[in-house]
Design a protein around this motif. Structure first.
Motif, short mmCIF file in Angstrom:
data_model
loop_
_atom_site.label_atom_id
_atom_site.label_comp_id
_atom_site.label_asym_id
_atom_site.label_seq_id
_atom_site.Cartn_x
_atom_site.Cartn_y
_atom_site.Cartn_z
N GLN A 45 4.68 12.88 5.94
CA GLN A 45 5.89 13.37 5.01
C GLN A 45 5.03 14.01 3.82
OE1 GLN A 45 8.70 10.49 4.47
NE2 GLN A 45 9.48 10.33 6.49
N HIS A 46 4.15 13.60 3.43
CA HIS A 46 3.42 13.87 2.27
C HIS A 46 2.27 14.97 2.10
CE1 HIS A 46 5.61 10.94 -0.38
NE2 HIS A 46 5.48 10.48 0.81
N VAL B 148 4.17 4.48 0.05
CA VAL B 148 3.79 4.71 1.27
C VAL B 148 2.94 3.56 1.75
CG1 VAL B 148 2.73 6.42 2.83
CG2 VAL B 148 4.05 7.25 0.87
N ASP C 224 1.24 3.81 8.33
CA ASP C 224 2.30 4.33 9.08
C ASP C 224 1.88 5.67 9.05
OD1 ASP C 224 4.79 5.45 9.53
OD2 ASP C 224 5.66 3.63 8.79
N GLU D 168 7.68 6.31 -5.70
CA GLU D 168 7.47 6.15 -4.18
C GLU D 168 6.43 5.33 -3.79
OE1 GLU D 168 8.22 10.12 -1.79
OE2 GLU D 168 7.91 10.94 -3.70
N GLN E 290 5.66 -3.40 -1.70
CA GLN E 290 6.49 -2.31 -1.95
C GLN E 290 7.48 -2.38 -3.37
OE1 GLN E 290 7.21 0.40 1.69
NE2 GLN E 290 7.54 -1.70 2.59
N GLN F 140 4.97 8.11 7.82
CA GLN F 140 5.20 8.00 6.49
C GLN F 140 4.32 8.89 5.69
OE1 GLN F 140 5.84 4.25 4.20
NE2 GLN F 140 6.49 3.41 5.81
#
Ligand code: NAP
Ligand code: ZN
Length: 355
Positions: free
Chosen positions: A234-235, A224, A228, A222, A212, A231
């Protein structure tokens, strides 16, 4: 013909080992190149191990070549001895089909000739950059404008760079666009750098939580962790374009679901086994597109090299000796490389001297 030292595989189950190949003498339009550096692409491994079931043996991989011109044919106009040049994934194409006329030789309707493994559909074999020199028609030789101390890190641009640059350009990635790059390997890390330099908002998807911080350093806005689900959720429905560089079969649906209406998921990763078929509703409900892309044409490869020279972009590399190639393949399979192995080809000469 000139006997040339190289490293290659004699069958899918054999490790790469030293061997001797024959290179043609330069013809009127040919350039002879002493190879300084050669990047290690996952396609080299797929090919050496016959994972695409089309390997011609002996197989000498390597299509991220940077070297010095040592001789040119009488009709060569673009290069002279001493020039620093590059060779990517192609060394020839028919030059008369519609794709070649458009400068998209990678889609040559008669099949381009790969730098290694020859024509896709039968015919003569070719041998790649895990060798001390190569002879290539000047049409397929690229000019390198980077500084001398950057040359090893330029080598991966010849495949990883152009394979990500071409689709990013084709799908108009730039300011105001939200762009995903899937997989932080050789191709993926170039995709992050290039999409960032083009001005997009870049999101890196990785299966490796440990990558990351690196992804942000390389230019991701960002990161991801794709395993997960929270996570990922969220997109949902937010991406203009996603480029997948993953080298293994995986489920495409979680990525399709992240595209906006009319968004595109483009695959460049070429795994041994097919991906499971995506859910049709993930495509039709938002008129999403699933696409693919193959390297890039010679004109666009030169454009990419010049873009990278201008923006100071090179690959993040780990240099290895030629004899360490088999260990490097194992580490690449584990995702344990930051982010491209590059072979210092001087080590092949040293090895031969010591023998
Ligand atoms: P690489 O350095 O090995 O990177 C592949 C990345 O995929 C890994 O670093 C990893 O990133 C991700 N990944 C996720 N799950 C994986 C799994 N189960 N096995 C392996 N990787 C996994 O490979 P590369 O050299 O970038 O090449 C990527 C693919 O593109 C290969 O299939 C290659 O043959 C293909 N390729 C295609 C073209 C073309 O023209 N279309 C050109 C060159 C290469 P994370 O750890 O971040 O998840
Ligand atoms: Zn490659």
């Amino acid at each position: 013909m000139t006997q040339t030292r190289a490293y290659g595989a004699t069958s899918a189950s054999q490790p790469l080992a030293p061997l001797s190949i024959e290179r043609r003498e330069p013809g009127p339009h040919d350039v002879k190149i002493d190879i300084l550096y050669c990047g290690v692409c996952h396609s080299d491994l797929h090919t050496a191990r016959n994972e695409w079931q089309n390997t011609l043996y002996p197989s000498v991989p390597g299509h991220e070549i940077v070297g010095t011109v040592s001789a040119v044919g009488a009709k060569v106009t673009k290069f002279k001895p001493g020039d620093t040049v590059g060779v990517g994934c192609m060394v020839d194409s028919c030059q008369h089909c519609a794709s070649c006329a458009d400068g998209e030789e990678q889609y040559c309707e008669n099949g381009f000739t790969g730098t290694y493994n020859g024509p896709m559909f039968g015919g003569e074999n070719t041998w790649g950059g895990y060798s001390e020199s190569v002879v290539v028609s000047e049409k397929f030789v690229l000019n390198i404008a980077h500084k001398a101390d950057q040359l090893a890190a330029v080598a991966p641009l010849l495949c990883a760079g152009i394979t990500t640059y071409s689709p990013l350009r084709h799908w108009n990635v730039g300011p105001g666009k939200k762009v995903g790059i899937v997989g932080l390997g050789g191709l993926g890390h170039m995709g992050v750098k290039l999409a960032h330099a083009m001005g997009a908002h870049v999101v890196l998807f990785t299966t490796s939580p440990g990558k990351q911080d690196d992804a942000k350093r390389l230019g991701a806005d960002e990161v991801v962790v794709s395993k997960d689900q929270a996570q990922m959720a969220q997109h949902t429905g937010s991406f203009d374009f996603i480029l997948s560089t993953v080298a293994a079969s995986h489920n495409l649906d979680p990525f399709l679901a992240l595209l906006k209406r009319d968004g595109t998921l483009c695959l460049v990763g070429a795994p041994e086994h097919p991906h499971p078929s995506p859910t049709v509703f993930n495509l039709i409900l938002k008129r999403r597109q699933l696409a693919g892309s193959l390297i890039g044409g010679i004109r666009e490869t030169q454009e990419m090299l010049d873009f990278c020279a201008k923006h100071g972009i090179v690959s993040d590399i780990e240099m290895i000796a030629m004899k360490d190639i088999n260990g490097a393949y194992e580490r690449m399979l584990k995702g344990d490389v930051k982010y491209r192995f590059v072979i210092d080809m001087a080590t092949l000469k040293q090895e031969a001297k010591a023998a």
